[in-house]
Design an enzyme around this catalytic site. Structure first.
Site, PDB file in Angstrom:
ATOM      1  N   ILE A 107       0.843  -1.067  -0.102  1.00  0.00           N
ATOM      2  CA  ILE A 107      -0.085  -0.090   0.089  1.00  0.00           C
ATOM      3  C   ILE A 107       0.952   1.254  -0.087  1.00  0.00           C
ATOM      4  CG2 ILE A 107      -1.820   1.106   1.110  1.00  0.00           C
ATOM      5  CD1 ILE A 107      -2.480  -1.606   0.070  1.00  0.00           C
ATOM      6  N   CYS A 108       0.602   2.094  -0.998  1.00  0.00           N
ATOM      7  CA  CYS A 108       1.325   3.525  -0.831  1.00  0.00           C
ATOM      8  C   CYS A 108       3.132   3.248  -0.939  1.00  0.00           C
ATOM      9  CB  CYS A 108       0.980   4.255   0.320  1.00  0.00           C
ATOM     10  SG  CYS A 108       1.504   5.868   0.188  1.00  0.00           S
ATOM     11  N   THR A 109       3.582   3.890  -0.197  1.00  0.00           N
ATOM     12  CA  THR A 109       4.913   3.687  -0.029  1.00  0.00           C
ATOM     13  C   THR A 109       5.495   2.397   0.554  1.00  0.00           C
ATOM     14  OG1 THR A 109       5.089   4.796   2.334  1.00  0.00           O
ATOM     15  CG2 THR A 109       5.442   6.168   0.117  1.00  0.00           C
ATOM     16  N   THR A 127       3.525   3.585  -6.729  1.00  0.00           N
ATOM     17  CA  THR A 127       3.729   3.936  -5.456  1.00  0.00           C
ATOM     18  C   THR A 127       2.979   5.579  -5.249  1.00  0.00           C
ATOM     19  OG1 THR A 127       5.000   4.528  -3.404  1.00  0.00           O
ATOM     20  CG2 THR A 127       5.942   5.144  -5.533  1.00  0.00           C
TER      21      THR A 127
END
Length: 341
Positions: A107-109, A127
């Site tokens: 998730i994300c970073t 990202t």
């Protein structure tokens, strides 16, 4: 199983878990997932919002037998990913868990952590847009697609920033339990089942929600809901009961876009949804979205998204499940799914 760490982003954790925890296998209504948080150490885990999570199991508590039966490994994102990507003990666990897992998700970073573990070399990933240049520079072996909501490459799934983790969770739910359940949860949580476009894309629907002038708000809603209608300035001004000059001036002041720009983006949104959701020809989709000739739609896609409609459709085919799964196959997978996450 979701791996968390200090200074994680709370929405990167809570958003996907909220959706996954409410997914059920029909018709019995059995929960589709069992979800567990693990961290490097047991105890409190801080988040950037100030909320503190209590994690009852450390990575050392997870046995080899449990890892062997792991369905999905998820790695959260947040500011703490910078420290996590340098933590060899944590990276070793990620590598060890990723091998037997049916699916590995960031998730994300969290994608940066997967990249630091060497799991994304030679793969496509995404990202948070603000970290995409850093990821591309730090991990040249990874093909970073910074304008994607989420990317699937084999068993590896990566998502863009924050709320995109919920988009990815819906995609996982659709793959595992079917479109009906994913659509139900999208409606319950007031979400797109598949958000059109990329992270930086302007959405006509979201822009319409911000318009305070009731006359212009009605016009914006009409444009979004009727992309094939006569959406010329004279027609829209008449609908708002305003002169053309006054309408154009107030429209720009309220939305930040000229009427023509707003109309084109609304039609682009509609075309994106149709490309992602069906197999109709480009000519048919262009007509249904209000563009008319397919070449007009193609130019709009290149201008705003940098890809052709055909290439856009291919991206969504790659991101979505490879083959449809029948309910009988889901019944067979029930036990395996419930021992996942």
């Amino acid at each position: 199983m979701m791996l968390v760490y200090d200074a994680a982003q709370i929405l990167d954790i809570a958003g996907p878990i909220q959706l996954l925890s409410t997914a059920v296998l029909l018709p019995g209504g059995t929960p589709a997932y069992e979800i567990e948080l693990v961290a490097e150490e047991r105890g409190p885990v801080s988040t950037t919002s100030g909320l503190v999570l209590r994690v009852d199991r450390s990575i050392e508590d997870v046995s080899a037998a449990e890892l062997a039966g792991l369905d999905t490994l998820m790695v959260t994102g947040g500011l703490g990913s910078r420290a996590a990507m340098e933590d060899e003990r944590l990276l070793a666990f990620v590598r060890r868990a990723a091998v037997p897992a049916r699916r590995v998700v960031s998730i994300c970073t969290g994608a940066i952590i997967l990249a630091a573990a060497g799991l994304l070399d030679g793969r496509r990933a995404t990202t948070h847009w603000a970290y995409a240049p850093t990821m591309r520079r730090r991990f040249p072996g990874v093909t970073v697609e910074e304008d994607a909501i989420y990317v699937r490459d084999g068993k590896f799934w990566t998502s863009a920033g924050v709320t995109a983790g919920m988009d990815l969770a819906l995609a996982l739910i659709e793959e595992d339990t079917g479109r009906e359940m994913a659509l139900t949860l999208a409606r319950q949580h007031v979400m797109y089942l598949m958000r059109p476009g990329g992270q930086s894309q302007f959405s006509a629907q979201l822009a319409a929600q911000r318009v305070e002038d009731e006359r212009l708000a009605r016009v914006c809603s009409f444009v979004v809901e009727n992309p094939c209608a006569d959406l010329s300035v004279p027609a829209l001004a008449a609908r708002a009961a305003m002169s053309e000059r006054s309408f154009a001036r107030h429209f720009v002041a309220e939305t930040g876009f000229t009427p023509a720009q707003f109309v084109e983006r609304a039609r682009l949104d509609e075309a994106c949804r149709r490309l992602a959701g069906g197999e109709h020809s480009l000519d048919a989709i262009s007509a249904d979205a209000g563009f008319g000739a397919a070449e007009r739609m193609r130019r709009a896609f290149l201008r705003h998204l940098g890809v052709t409609p055909g290439r856009y459709r291919e991206r969504f085919r790659t991101a979505r499940r490879d083959t449809p799964r029948s309910f009988s196959s889901l019944e067979t997978d029930n036990a395996h799914l419930r021992s996942s996450l």
